[in-house]
Scaffold this active site. Structure first.
Site, PDB file in Angstrom:
ATOM      1  N   ARG A 108      37.964  41.365  43.365  1.00  0.00           N
ATOM      2  CA  ARG A 108      38.116  42.785  43.053  1.00  0.00           C
ATOM      3  C   ARG A 108      38.520  43.595  44.282  1.00  0.00           C
ATOM      4  O   ARG A 108      39.336  44.517  44.194  1.00  0.00           O
ATOM      5  CB  ARG A 108      36.815  43.350  42.469  1.00  0.00           C
ATOM      6  CG  ARG A 108      36.667  43.105  40.982  1.00  0.00           C
ATOM      7  CD  ARG A 108      35.442  43.800  40.421  1.00  0.00           C
ATOM      8  NE  ARG A 108      35.377  43.643  38.986  1.00  0.00           N
ATOM      9  CZ  ARG A 108      35.889  44.488  38.105  1.00  0.00           C
ATOM     10  NH1 ARG A 108      36.521  45.572  38.528  1.00  0.00           N
ATOM     11  NH2 ARG A 108      35.779  44.274  36.811  1.00  0.00           N
ATOM     12  N   TYR A 224      35.654  31.000  37.353  1.00  0.00           N
ATOM     13  CA  TYR A 224      37.085  30.744  37.516  1.00  0.00           C
ATOM     14  C   TYR A 224      37.455  30.897  38.986  1.00  0.00           C
ATOM     15  O   TYR A 224      36.769  31.592  39.748  1.00  0.00           O
ATOM     16  CB  TYR A 224      37.931  31.685  36.648  1.00  0.00           C
ATOM     17  CG  TYR A 224      37.611  33.163  36.786  1.00  0.00           C
ATOM     18  CD1 TYR A 224      38.211  33.955  37.756  1.00  0.00           C
ATOM     19  CD2 TYR A 224      36.705  33.774  35.923  1.00  0.00           C
ATOM     20  CE1 TYR A 224      37.926  35.304  37.867  1.00  0.00           C
ATOM     21  CE2 TYR A 224      36.410  35.126  36.029  1.00  0.00           C
ATOM     22  CZ  TYR A 224      37.029  35.885  37.010  1.00  0.00           C
ATOM     23  OH  TYR A 224      36.734  37.223  37.124  1.00  0.00           O
ATOM     24  N   ASP A 303      36.704  52.338  31.080  1.00  0.00           N
ATOM     25  CA  ASP A 303      35.301  52.279  30.686  1.00  0.00           C
ATOM     26  C   ASP A 303      34.740  53.636  30.305  1.00  0.00           C
ATOM     27  O   ASP A 303      33.767  53.718  29.554  1.00  0.00           O
ATOM     28  CB  ASP A 303      34.460  51.691  31.819  1.00  0.00           C
ATOM     29  CG  ASP A 303      34.588  50.183  31.925  1.00  0.00           C
ATOM     30  OD1 ASP A 303      35.222  49.576  31.047  1.00  0.00           O
ATOM     31  OD2 ASP A 303      34.055  49.613  32.900  1.00  0.00           O
TER      32      ASP A 303
END
Length: 410
Positions: A108, A224, A303
């Site tokens: 991120r 992942y 969001d």
């Protein structure tokens, strides 16, 4: 030269920065206001699917994202204890060929750095926490609140005005308070722990280059790869606590709580969870669908409008779709002109995005329980269904938010 409305974006996360870049590409000015004193993303990593990477490529970010991230080879579902492959589907080159964009795992912080570097510092205002948003009649707002200048008040006593304000400020959105009084966040009854582990620290892990779900009674682990050095990102999800009483979405957990929740699981999982310091506990929240995404000249993306559980990996991807769709709607409103063009653009944006995000929200919520089934007939039925994942969920990845606008133009 940029023209059109003066837009204030609240929040410099993935949604806010993507929106700003998309607006700039369409010749529209924006100012970003971020409450944090520096740009930093909360959380370890993000999975970007083709419905987002295609859009990011059109903003010229594809080479930097590909260099920073990793392309998983497969999507694999495994049994919690013995590790057997319950279902597997190719990702990699086959996925890119099918959907027209790569599937990427990326840290991120690296992703936000790419977005932030592309935007620059000139129109980025850090340390500006929004305390209030309202349309100011003194600046021309109509009495019914349907248009006019919007004023942002900041916690330090300063204020600024804009023609339009976009709330890209997450689940606990300050801008949403202007738009609706609904208490829409919904705790799922589950929480997660996050971490980053080098693949070399997990000798028992099969297929470390794949995106994998390990499913078991009352818990699951998703992991992942996120870079070329073999770093693996994981999210370990457990049931509970029954009530979320902490302000915000993170709280500390008792030492050893995470490995204890996965006692008896496959050695790869115990290696993974012990390979990183135990993180804070993250409450996993969804959101009941909002009845409205805008009011007057304030509108929501990401969001703030439609928080969803992470089980389809679509939170960031839907935010990116929102940002590009809103930018396109506003650019067409600028070109069309007329006093009501921007009000119509916000209604159109919501119309284009509402159904799709609700479908993904709902599916993510249902998926949570399916991933936590104990061994038995229900789990066996789920396992058979997993063979059809590409057919059942390909619609999420095949979607092109910009092409979806075409019917609205006709």
């Amino acid at each position: 030269m940029a023209s059109g409305p003066n837009i204030a974006i609240v929040g410099a996360g993935i949604g806010g920065l993507t929106l700003a870049l998309a607006l700039r590409a369409r010749g529209i000015d924006a100012e970003i206001h971020e409450q944090a004193p520096e740009l930093r993303e909360v959380g370890a990593a993000v999975a970007l699917s083709a419905n987002a990477t295609r859009l990011l490529a059109r903003l010229g970010l594809d080479e930097r994202l590909t260099a920073a991230g990793a392309q998983p080879t497969e999507l694999v579902y495994r049994h919690w204890k013995d590790g057997r492959r319950i279902a597997a589907h190719p990702v990699g080159a086959a996925y890119r060929e099918q959907f027209g964009g790569p599937y990427l795992g990326v840290h991120r912080a690296a992703f936000q750095r790419i977005l932030g570097d592309a935007w620059g510092n000139e129109r980025l205002h850090l340390g500006t926490a929004v305390s209030d948003v309202h349309e100011d009649p003194a600046d021309g707002a109509r009495a019914d609140g349907a248009g006019g200048a919007v004023r942002l008040d900041f916690a330090d006593g300063r204020s600024t005005r804009a023609d339009l304000v976009v709330g890209a400020d997450g689940v606990h959105s300050a801008v949403r308070r202007r738009i609706t009084a609904e208490d829409v966040t919904a705790y799922s009854g589950t929480s997660g722990f996050r971490g980053l582990v080098p693949a070399a620290a997990m000798p028992s892990l099969p297929d470390p280059d794949a995106i994998q779900f390990w499913m078991g009674p009352g818990a699951h682990v998703l992991h992942y790869p996120i870079d070329s050095t073999g770093t693996v990102n994981f999210l370990a999800v457990v049931e509970g606590p029954a009530q979320w009483t902490t302000d915000g979405w993170r709280t500390e957990a008792a030492p050893g709580e995470l490995p204890a929740a996965f006692e008896g699981w496959h050695p790869a999982i115990t290696e993974m969870l012990s390979g990183a310091p135990q993180s804070a506990r993250w409450g996993l929240f969804g959101q009941a669908p909002l009845r409205r995404w805008s009011r007057g000249r304030a509108v929501l993306v990401g969001d703030a409008a439609h928080a969803m559980l992470p089980h389809h990996g679509q939170g960031a991807n839907q935010t990116i779709e929102d940002a590009v769709t809103l930018a396109d709607c506003l650019a067409e409103a600028r070109d069309a002109g007329g006093s009501g063009a921007y009000d119509a653009a916000l209604r159109r944006y919501e119309r284009l995005r509402r159904v799709r995000t609700r479908q993904i929200q709902r599916s993510s919520w249902v998926t949570s329980a399916l991933l936590h089934l104990p061994d038995g007939p229900a789990a066996e039925r789920r396992d058979r269904k997993l063979a059809a994942v590409p057919a059942d969920f390909g619609w999420i990845h095949a979607h092109d938010a910009q092409r979806a606008m075409a019917p609205a133009v006709a």
